[in-house]
Design a protein around this motif. Structure first.
Motif, PDB file in Angstrom:
ATOM      1  N   MET A 180       0.858  -1.187   0.000  1.00 57.02           N
ATOM      2  CA  MET A 180       0.000   0.000   0.000  1.00 57.02           C
ATOM      3  C   MET A 180       0.893   1.235   0.000  1.00 57.02           C
ATOM      4  N   PRO A 181       0.833   2.084  -1.058  1.00 58.00           N
ATOM      5  CA  PRO A 181      -0.113   1.969  -2.155  1.00 58.00           C
ATOM      6  C   PRO A 181       0.116   0.716  -2.985  1.00 58.00           C
ATOM      7  N   SER A 182      -0.910   0.357  -3.734  1.00 58.06           N
ATOM      8  CA  SER A 182      -0.839  -0.820  -4.590  1.00 58.06           C
ATOM      9  C   SER A 182       0.280  -0.670  -5.616  1.00 58.06           C
ATOM     10  N   LEU A 183       0.697  -1.783  -6.188  1.00 56.34           N
ATOM     11  CA  LEU A 183       1.696  -1.739  -7.256  1.00 56.34           C
ATOM     12  C   LEU A 183       1.211  -0.890  -8.423  1.00 56.34           C
ATOM     13  N   THR A 184      -0.097  -0.684  -8.537  1.00 64.30           N
ATOM     14  CA  THR A 184      -0.628   0.151  -9.619  1.00 64.30           C
ATOM     15  C   THR A 184      -0.029   1.554  -9.579  1.00 64.30           C
ATOM     16  N   ALA A 185       0.163   2.102  -8.388  1.00 64.14           N
ATOM     17  CA  ALA A 185       0.732   3.450  -8.274  1.00 64.14           C
ATOM     18  C   ALA A 185       2.164   3.465  -8.808  1.00 64.14           C
ATOM     19  N   TRP A 186       2.930   2.448  -8.464  1.00 61.20           N
ATOM     20  CA  TRP A 186       4.315   2.350  -8.946  1.00 61.20           C
ATOM     21  C   TRP A 186       4.347   2.192 -10.462  1.00 61.20           C
ATOM     22  N   LEU A 187       3.452   1.389 -11.015  1.00 59.98           N
ATOM     23  CA  LEU A 187       3.397   1.213 -12.464  1.00 59.98           C
ATOM     24  C   LEU A 187       3.083   2.528 -13.173  1.00 59.98           C
ATOM     25  N   ILE A 188       2.132   3.267 -12.657  1.00 59.58           N
ATOM     26  CA  ILE A 188       1.760   4.543 -13.269  1.00 59.58           C
ATOM     27  C   ILE A 188       2.939   5.515 -13.229  1.00 59.58           C
ATOM     28  N   ASN A 189       3.658   5.522 -12.124  1.00 61.54           N
ATOM     29  CA  ASN A 189       4.772   6.458 -11.967  1.00 61.54           C
ATOM     30  C   ASN A 189       6.003   6.087 -12.783  1.00 61.54           C
ATOM     31  N   THR A 190       6.155   4.799 -13.141  1.00 63.40           N
ATOM     32  CA  THR A 190       7.403   4.365 -13.762  1.00 63.40           C
ATOM     33  C   THR A 190       7.278   3.898 -15.214  1.00 63.40           C
ATOM     34  N   MET A 191       6.049   3.657 -15.699  1.00 60.29           N
ATOM     35  CA  MET A 191       5.912   3.036 -17.012  1.00 60.29           C
ATOM     36  C   MET A 191       5.204   3.901 -18.051  1.00 60.29           C
ATOM     37  N   GLY A 192       4.935   5.171 -17.726  1.00 56.86           N
ATOM     38  CA  GLY A 192       4.366   6.057 -18.728  1.00 56.86           C
ATOM     39  C   GLY A 192       2.854   6.079 -18.796  1.00 56.86           C
ATOM     40  N   PHE A 193       2.189   5.481 -17.816  1.00 54.59           N
ATOM     41  CA  PHE A 193       0.732   5.599 -17.766  1.00 54.59           C
ATOM     42  C   PHE A 193       0.367   7.018 -17.330  1.00 54.59           C
ATOM     43  N   ARG A 194      -0.803   7.462 -17.770  1.00 53.38           N
ATOM     44  CA  ARG A 194      -1.237   8.817 -17.419  1.00 53.38           C
ATOM     45  C   ARG A 194      -1.587   8.913 -15.931  1.00 53.38           C
ATOM     46  N   ALA A 195      -1.390  10.090 -15.367  1.00 52.11           N
ATOM     47  CA  ALA A 195      -1.707  10.306 -13.953  1.00 52.11           C
ATOM     48  C   ALA A 195      -3.192  10.114 -13.678  1.00 52.11           C
ATOM     49  N   GLN A 196      -4.017  10.230 -14.720  1.00 48.61           N
ATOM     50  CA  GLN A 196      -5.458  10.072 -14.572  1.00 48.61           C
ATOM     51  C   GLN A 196      -5.905   8.613 -14.637  1.00 48.61           C
ATOM     52  N   THR A 197      -4.971   7.695 -14.851  1.00 48.77           N
ATOM     53  CA  THR A 197      -5.326   6.278 -14.944  1.00 48.77           C
ATOM     54  C   THR A 197      -5.941   5.798 -13.636  1.00 48.77           C
ATOM     55  N   ARG A 198      -7.088   5.165 -13.731  1.00 55.23           N
ATOM     56  CA  ARG A 198      -7.763   4.688 -12.529  1.00 55.23           C
ATOM     57  C   ARG A 198      -7.149   3.377 -12.056  1.00 55.23           C
ATOM     58  N   GLN A 199      -7.295   3.121 -10.751  1.00 55.27           N
ATOM     59  CA  GLN A 199      -6.665   1.954 -10.131  1.00 55.27           C
ATOM     60  C   GLN A 199      -7.716   1.114  -9.415  1.00 55.27           C
ATOM     61  N   LEU A 200      -7.631  -0.207  -9.616  1.00 60.01           N
ATOM     62  CA  LEU A 200      -8.539  -1.117  -8.931  1.00 60.01           C
ATOM     63  C   LEU A 200      -7.760  -2.341  -8.452  1.00 60.01           C
ATOM     64  N   PRO A 201      -7.187  -2.288  -7.236  1.00 56.67           N
ATOM     65  CA  PRO A 201      -6.515  -3.472  -6.686  1.00 56.67           C
ATOM     66  C   PRO A 201      -7.561  -4.435  -6.108  1.00 56.67           C
ATOM     67  N   ILE A 202      -7.379  -5.742  -6.365  1.00 54.40           N
ATOM     68  CA  ILE A 202      -8.259  -6.775  -5.821  1.00 54.40           C
ATOM     69  C   ILE A 202      -7.370  -7.772  -5.091  1.00 54.40           C
ATOM     70  N   ALA A 203      -7.569  -7.908  -3.765  1.00 57.92           N
ATOM     71  CA  ALA A 203      -6.615  -8.672  -2.967  1.00 57.92           C
ATOM     72  C   ALA A 203      -7.184  -9.905  -2.284  1.00 57.92           C
ATOM     73  N   GLN A 204      -8.492 -10.051  -2.209  1.00 56.73           N
ATOM     74  CA  GLN A 204      -9.033 -11.088  -1.329  1.00 56.73           C
ATOM     75  C   GLN A 204      -9.976 -12.062  -2.024  1.00 56.73           C
ATOM     76  N   LEU A 205      -9.877 -12.165  -3.329  1.00 58.70           N
ATOM     77  CA  LEU A 205     -10.682 -13.139  -4.063  1.00 58.70           C
ATOM     78  C   LEU A 205      -9.882 -14.368  -4.470  1.00 58.70           C
ATOM     79  N   GLY A 206      -8.609 -14.401  -4.097  1.00 57.78           N
ATOM     80  CA  GLY A 206      -7.801 -15.580  -4.355  1.00 57.78           C
ATOM     81  C   GLY A 206      -7.793 -15.977  -5.814  1.00 57.78           C
ATOM     82  N   CYS A 207      -7.984 -17.272  -6.057  1.00 61.33           N
ATOM     83  CA  CYS A 207      -7.924 -17.803  -7.413  1.00 61.33           C
ATOM     84  C   CYS A 207      -9.047 -17.278  -8.303  1.00 61.33           C
TER      85      CYS A 207
END
Length: 376
Positions: free
Chosen positions: A115-142
């Motif tokens: 936390m923050p999710s890896l999504t924040a790191w991806l947006i900051n390092t891979m050229g995604f727009r700052a407006q890209t929405r994030q949806l982490p899902i952690a508790q649904l397992g398989c």
């Protein structure tokens, strides 16, 4: 004029370099648990999984050593940052899009926490727009792989033309617990593997599975059948012996979900389902009245990778693409993930070869507009 349904493009899969075979797994169990009263049962269950090889994010010696949850979670974060970007780049290339074309990132994982999710790191390092929405899902397992596809479908339906990146990052070996001697845990030591997957759902254009409908079903009274005990030592996997029989209840629910759309689940062109174990696939074939060979892609994933949690459906889908995909345009198929709850996430789609004229060109467009509250 109605807009075309979004398309799930070919996934990209990455697996760590370290490999453990069935023979090594059985030998380890014999040596480390020689006095266990149910060792023979555990060995038989592991053998019956049909898992021949699995990939590990660390060398075997490091996997067997438990330095504590803090260090293990640090390994999770480090290895995720090492493996996810290359996987994402290949998935974007399959979809013929760039990071700037993505409107939402869905990140699913149940084997580590950030936390923050890896999504924040991806947006900051891979050229995604700052407006890209994030949806982490952690508790649904398989089940989270199927859920990610369905939430991407929902988003693209709500925002026509939007594009969604899905990332599944599962390092199941980091949940190895050397002092947990329950039979279900011993079985999990020989079943689960590590992998990273990524896939893009394009709002328009694309070659792959055109997503038509989706649904979810929770089997009542099964919450404790698949679960984690969260302790000082991390995640302890709990698996009830009744889990393999759940297809008797889930298959009819899947049929009922498809019926209002006129879909006959016993007569589809392809089936991409979560391979939790061989009996899941065998029973699903029986209850849906389809040949066992229709689940060959899922079975190959189980054999060569083990149960890689939320990444299973993407690995099986990649094998489907490698096998040529759908034989004809609009061929119907099923994508389904099963996991804790017991939960099923089901998607119905049709094959498209991407000859609608939109595939092959990348359109740079403004971000999906933020939702505004109605004026008071």
């Amino acid at each position: 004029m109605s807009l075309p349904a979004p398309v799930l493009c070919r996934p990209a899969i990455s697996v760590p370099e370290h490999v453990i075979t069935l023979e090594q797994t059985l030998d380890l169990a014999r040596r480390r648990h020689a006095g266990h009263p149910m060792l023979d049962l555990a060995l038989r269950l592991i053998t019956n999984t049909g898992v021949a090889t699995r990939h590990l994010v660390q060398p075997l010696e490091a996997t067997l050593h438990h330095p504590g949850f803090t260090e293990r979670n640090a390994v999770y974060a480090r290895e995720a940052k090492a493996l996810v970007p290359q996987t994402v780049r290949r998935a974007l290339a399959h979809a013929r899009l760039g990071p700037e074309d993505i409107d939402l990132i869905v990140y699913v994982s149940c084997t580590g926490f950030m936390m923050p999710s890896l999504t924040a790191w991806l947006i900051n390092t891979m050229g995604f727009r700052a407006q890209t929405r994030q949806l982490p899902i952690a508790q649904l397992g398989c089940a989270a792989g199927g859920a990610a596809v369905n939430r991407a479908h929902d988003f693209c339906t709500a925002y026509p033309g939007a594009n969604v990146l899905i990332v599944a990052c599962e390092f199941c070996s980091l949940s190895y617990q050397p002092t947990d001697l329950a039979v279900g845990n011993l079985l999990s030591n020989g079943l689960f593997g590590d992998a990273v997957a990524a896939a893009v759902v394009r709002g328009s254009g694309g070659r792959g599975v055109r997503l038509r409908h989706n649904g979810s079903h929770l089997v009542a009274g099964t919450e404790d059948w698949i679960s984690y005990d969260v302790r000082d030592t991390g995640f302890h996997f709990v698996l009830d012996k009744r889990v393999p029989g759940t297809m008797a209840r889930l298959a009819p629910a899947m049929v009922q979900m498809a019926a209002p759309y006129g879909w006959d689940l016993s007569n589809l062109a392809f089936y991409i389902v979560h391979a939790g174990g061989p009996r899941i696939l065998d029973d699903l074939a029986t209850h849906l009245r389809v040949p066992a060979a229709m689940f060959r892609h899922s079975r190959a994933t189980l054999t060569e990778r083990g149960n890689i949690a939320s990444a299973v459906v993407f690995d099986a889908l990649d094998r489907f693409f490698a096998d040529g995909g759908g034989e004809q345009e609009a061929a119907p198929g099923l994508i389904a993930g099963f996991g804790p709850g017991i939960t099923a996430e089901i998607a119905l789609g049709t094959w498209t070869d991407g000859r609608d004229g939109a595939y092959g060109t990348t359109t740079r467009r403004p971000a999906v507009a933020a939702t505004r509250a109605p004026a008071s």
